[in-house]
Design a protein around this motif. Structure first.
Motif, PDB file in Angstrom:
ATOM      1  N   UNK A 165       0.698  -1.219   0.146  1.00 37.19           N
ATOM      2  CA  UNK A 165      -0.144  -0.107  -0.168  1.00 37.19           C
ATOM      3  C   UNK A 165       0.743   1.158  -0.076  1.00 37.19           C
ATOM      4  N   UNK A 166       2.180   1.275  -0.573  1.00 38.34           N
ATOM      5  CA  UNK A 166       2.896   2.415  -0.529  1.00 38.34           C
ATOM      6  C   UNK A 166       3.140   3.078  -2.002  1.00 38.34           C
ATOM      7  N   UNK A 167       2.561   2.442  -2.800  1.00 38.41           N
ATOM      8  CA  UNK A 167       2.955   2.848  -4.367  1.00 38.41           C
ATOM      9  C   UNK A 167       2.508   4.413  -4.480  1.00 38.41           C
ATOM     10  N   UNK A 168       1.294   4.385  -4.086  1.00 36.33           N
ATOM     11  CA  UNK A 168       1.207   5.969  -4.421  1.00 36.33           C
ATOM     12  C   UNK A 168       1.904   6.878  -3.503  1.00 36.33           C
ATOM     13  N   UNK A 170       5.048   6.462  -2.500  1.00 41.99           N
ATOM     14  CA  UNK A 170       6.286   6.838  -3.215  1.00 41.99           C
ATOM     15  C   UNK A 170       6.226   7.187  -4.557  1.00 41.99           C
ATOM     16  N   UNK A 171       5.288   7.096  -5.262  1.00 40.90           N
ATOM     17  CA  UNK A 171       5.236   7.480  -6.588  1.00 40.90           C
ATOM     18  C   UNK A 171       5.930   8.712  -7.175  1.00 40.90           C
ATOM     19  N   UNK A 172       5.708   9.883  -6.219  1.00 42.02           N
ATOM     20  CA  UNK A 172       6.203  11.127  -6.542  1.00 42.02           C
ATOM     21  C   UNK A 172       7.670  11.089  -6.492  1.00 42.02           C
ATOM     22  N   UNK A 173       8.293  10.061  -5.929  1.00 43.49           N
ATOM     23  CA  UNK A 173       9.595   9.926  -5.673  1.00 43.49           C
ATOM     24  C   UNK A 173      10.477   9.066  -6.748  1.00 43.49           C
ATOM     25  N   UNK A 174       9.743   8.475  -7.599  1.00 42.48           N
ATOM     26  CA  UNK A 174      10.124   7.492  -8.445  1.00 42.48           C
ATOM     27  C   UNK A 174      10.973   8.103  -9.735  1.00 42.48           C
ATOM     28  N   UNK A 175      12.039   7.432  -9.812  1.00 41.05           N
ATOM     29  CA  UNK A 175      12.955   7.491 -11.172  1.00 41.05           C
ATOM     30  C   UNK A 175      12.936   6.120 -11.530  1.00 41.05           C
TER      31      UNK A 175
END
Length: 268
Positions: A165-168, A170-175
Motif C-alpha cells: 500500500x505504499x505505491x501512491x 512513493x510514486x512522486x519519488x520514483x525515477x
C-alpha cells in the motif's frame, strides 16, 4: 535488416565477453564458427559473464552478450534480430517470442527465480528493511526502479510497493531505469537515494553498497527462462549447449552464488 536489429548487433559488439571482431556478425551472415550471440536480461550480467568464461574454457565456443531489459530484447528478437539464445528475466517474454514464430519451443527452460532488494550506496544507506520503511523515510528524495512496462524486475518492484500500500505514497519519488542495471546506476551516481534492484547485482556490488531482501510474497514470481533462437544448423548445437550449460552443475553453482533460486530448490 531493420534498424532495431542493427541496433541490437551494435549493442552486442559493445557488450562483448570473449568476443572476436567479425564483420560478418554485423551484416547478419552468421556462420557456425562465429561467437554465439546471447541476448540476456541485465540482472544476469555478473553471473552470465562467469558462466560464459567457463563455457568457453570447456567448449572453445566464445560468447558475446547484449544485456538489456527483457521486454526490449524480446521486441528486437520478434523483429528479426539475429540472436542465438535469449535469456529473459520473466518467462512471459520467452512465450511472446515463441508466439511470434521465433525460437525452438523444445529448448525453453526455466533456469532460475530472481529476488529483489532495497539497495543503496553505503554512504546513502538509511537502514531500510522493508518497502514501508522507504515510504516512512522523510529524507528519501528519489527511489529508482526499472521501468515496469518492459523490465520484469521493475514490474516486481511495483507489485511489491502496491502489495503493502505504499505505491501512491512513493510514486512522486520514483525515477525509472531502462533496465535493472541502469536502475542500480541511478543509485550509484546519487541520482536516487535508493533503488529496488536484482539481488544478483547487489551481491556483485560487494562492499560498495548495503541491501535488504524484499519479501518474495509481495510480488509475482520472477521466473527466468531461456530459449534457443537460432535456426542455423551450424550454430544451433552450440547454442543448445550453452543453454544446457546454464542449467548444468557449473552454471547452477554460479547462479546460486549470485542469489538466484534454482528451479528445483525452493522456487514457488
Amino acid at each position: 535488416m531493420s534498424p532495431k536489429a542493427v541496433s541490437l548487433l551494435l549493442g552486442i559488439v559493445l557488450a562483448t565477453v570473449a568476443c572476436r571482431s567479425d564483420a560478418n556478425a554485423l551484416d547478419g551472415a552468421l556462420t557456425g564458427d562465429q561467437s554465439l550471440l546471447v541476448a540476456g536480461a541485465s540482472d544476469l550480467r555478473p553471473a552470465f559473464e562467469e558462466i560464459a568464461a567457463l563455457f568457453t574454457a570447456r567448449t572453445g565456443h566464445e560468447i558475446v552478450f547484449d544485456f538489456g531489459s527483457s521486454g526490449q530484447l524480446a521486441q528486437r528478437i520478434v523483429e528479426g534480430a539475429p540472436v542465438d539464445v535469449y535469456a529473459s528475466a520473466n518467462v512471459s517474454y520467452v512465450r511472446e517470442v515463441l508466439a511470434s514464430g521465433r525460437g525452438d519451443p523444445a529448448t525453453t527452460a526455466t533456469y532460475a527465480f530472481g529476488r529483489i532488494v532495497i539497495w543503496s550506496r553505503t554512504d546513502q544507506w538509511n537502514g531500510w528493511e522493508t518497502p514501508e520503511d522507504l515510504a516512512a523515510d522523510p529524507d528519501l528524495r528519489f527511489l529508482a526502479i526499472a521501468n515496469p512496462d518492459h523490465a520484469p524486475y521493475g514490474l516486481a518492484a511495483r507489485q511489491a510497493l502496491e502489495s503493502v500500500g505504499v505505491w501512491e505514497d512513493l510514486e512522486p519519488t520514483l525515477v525509472f531505469g531502462e533496465n535493472i542495471s541502469d536502475t542500480k546506476r541511478l543509485a550509484d551516481t546519487g541520482d536516487a537515494d535508493a533503488a529496488l534492484i536484482a539481488l544478483s547485482l547487489a551481491i556483485a556490488a560487494g562492499g560498495q553498497g548495503e541491501w535488504a531482501l524484499v519479501d518474495e510474497a509481495l510480488h509475482e514470481p520472477l521466473e527466468q527462462a531461456l530459449v534457443v533462437i537460432t535456426e542455423d544448423p551450424g550454430r544451433k548445437p552450440a547454442a543448445a549447449a550453452f543453454a544446457g550449460f546454464v542449467n548444468g552443475p557449473e552454471g547452477r553453482e554460479v547462479m546460486t552464488r549470485y542469489g538466484f533460486v534454482l528451479p528445483d530448490e525452493g522456487a514457488p
